[in-house]
Design a protein around this motif. Structure first.
Motif: not given
Length: 423
Positions: A138-139, A146, A149, A155
């Motif tokens: 997850f970033h 997104s 991620t 997301y």
């Protein structure tokens, strides 16, 4: 008196459903590791604002630092009239960051800004565009974040085409080994994207939303070797793992591997919006003036808080405290794994005070219960404990108490969690 129900009705009318909340309680005040809702009910906080208030809610040194800065000025814009505490915070991080050679730092407001700007810097430094991330990672929720991620729902599902040149390698979990991950990366280089086109590989030292899975040292070493060989920037996403949470100031320090860039946020600001990128100086200086920044990036109030956070971590020995918290939590979870009167749970995993455990389909099973963690967290909230779920399948309960929590309060919270686990 305001009520949670009344505020929920107002929220439904005024706020879009796209921003979700883990609980239906509305905060009125918080102190240390405790929070009170608008109805006056007390909760023990095992979320810490998603690993933001590692030094606890309203730590006196944070409040004092911000009040002192507020007495001078609240905003000028660093791009307009710069100020000393931005520079001082950069100096502190540059000295502490586990990087080779001289470091430089730049500040923003959110974790997604930190990860996206780390990629921008990597692209400028290499002249390449490709980015490799990992499944379960997850970033952030902005568009490039997104895309990086490694989870589609919620997301990516509704948001159309993601930015291009972003690829995902399998993270070593659920039957996937480190060798499998590295082999898949090498196959990606052979089949999908030539390494000469890749600017950066980004990875969390411990996956946050992905279920508190520790990135194996061997994987980080393999990534470092490939990045060095191919001229790729290795980015450590420390947004959730940073600032004493894992027992080290930076989570990647557990591995001994040195990245080229580190994205930071959350706990750095002690409750004030602050994020940043720390990197090797020659890499950071690849971007021409004006290519980086933001109106509120490195707010003087947030930088004042950030300096105080670093002081508190050092003076109160919060890295050591994180290790002690992790020991207490892990021992307690270990006792739950064999109890038939509780719902089935797996062993604790994580580092320091970043600990999670999975809900399982049955006692003795290794198969996780999809969505099981959310049900336990809801029962915990009813009992007076704020705790969050995570994991690709919603199977993991994640424990993020403030590092300043007392043993008594920590054990009281674990008692409430045990109550929520009753079968």
């Amino acid at each position: 008196m305001k009520s949670n129900k009344d505020l929920a009705a107002r929220r439904a009318a005024a706020v879009p459903v796209g921003v979700g909340s883990a609980t239906a309680i509305y905060a009125d005040k918080a102190e240390g590791a405790e929070l009170w809702d608008v109805e006056g009910r007390r909760y023990i906080d095992f979320a810490a604002g998603i690993a933001v208030v590692n030094v606890g809610h309203r730590h006196p040194r944070i409040i004092e630092a911000v009040q002192s800065q507020l007495g001078r000025f609240s905003h000028t814009g660093f791009q307009v009239a710069p100020y000393e505490n931005y520079i001082a915070l950069a100096e502190r991080l540059n000295e502490a960051a586990p990087l080779d050679g001289q470091a430089k730092s730049i500040f923003f407001t959110t974790g997604a800004e930190a990860t996206e700007n780390a990629v921008k810097i990597a692209r400028a430094a290499t002249g390449r565009s490709g980015v490799i991330a990992f499944t379960g990672g997850f970033h952030g929720r902005t568009l490039l974040a997104s895309a990086m991620t490694g989870k589609t729902n919620p997301y990516k599902t509704q948001f159309g085409t993601m930015p291009g040149d972003v690829f995902h390698a399998p993270f070593p979990a659920r039957g996937i080994s480190v060798a499998d991950s590295l082999r898949a990366l090498d196959l990606m280089f052979a089949a999908d994207v030539d390494p000469s086109r890749v600017a950066a590989i980004i990875i969390e030292p411990i996956q946050g939303e992905g279920g508190f899975r520790v990135t194996p040292k061997e994987l980080l070493e393999g990534l470092r070797e490939r990045c060095t060989r191919h001229g790729i920037m290795l980015i450590a996403d420390e947004v959730q793992t940073g600032f004493a949470r894992t027992g080290k100031l930076f989570g990647i320090e557990h591995s001994g591997v040195k990245p080229d860039l580190i994205s930071v946020a959350k706990a750095l600001g002690g409750g004030f919006p602050l994020s940043g990128v720390v990197g090797r100086a020659e890499v950071m200086d690849s971007v021409r003036p004006g290519g980086l920044g933001g109106t509120y990036g490195g707010s003087p109030l947030a930088c004042a808080a950030g300096l105080a956070v670093l002081d508190v971590i050092e003076s109160e020995k919060l890295c050591e405290r994180a290790e002690r918290i992790g020991q207490i939590v892990s021992e307690r979870v270990a006792g739950w794994t064999s109890r038939s009167d509780l719902v089935p749970v797996g062993k604790a995993h994580g580092l320091g005070a970043m600990i999670g455990f999975d809900l399982l389909k049955g006692h003795g099973s290794e198969e996780v219960e999809a969505g099981g963690a959310g049900r336990v967290c809801a029962k915990a909230t009813e009992a007076g404990l704020i705790v969050l779920s995570c994991g690709v399948l919603g199977e993991t309960v994640r424990l993020l108490p403030p590092l300043t929590i007392s043993d008594d309060l920590l054990n009281e919270g674990l008692d409430l969690l045990e109550k929520a686990l009753k079968a």
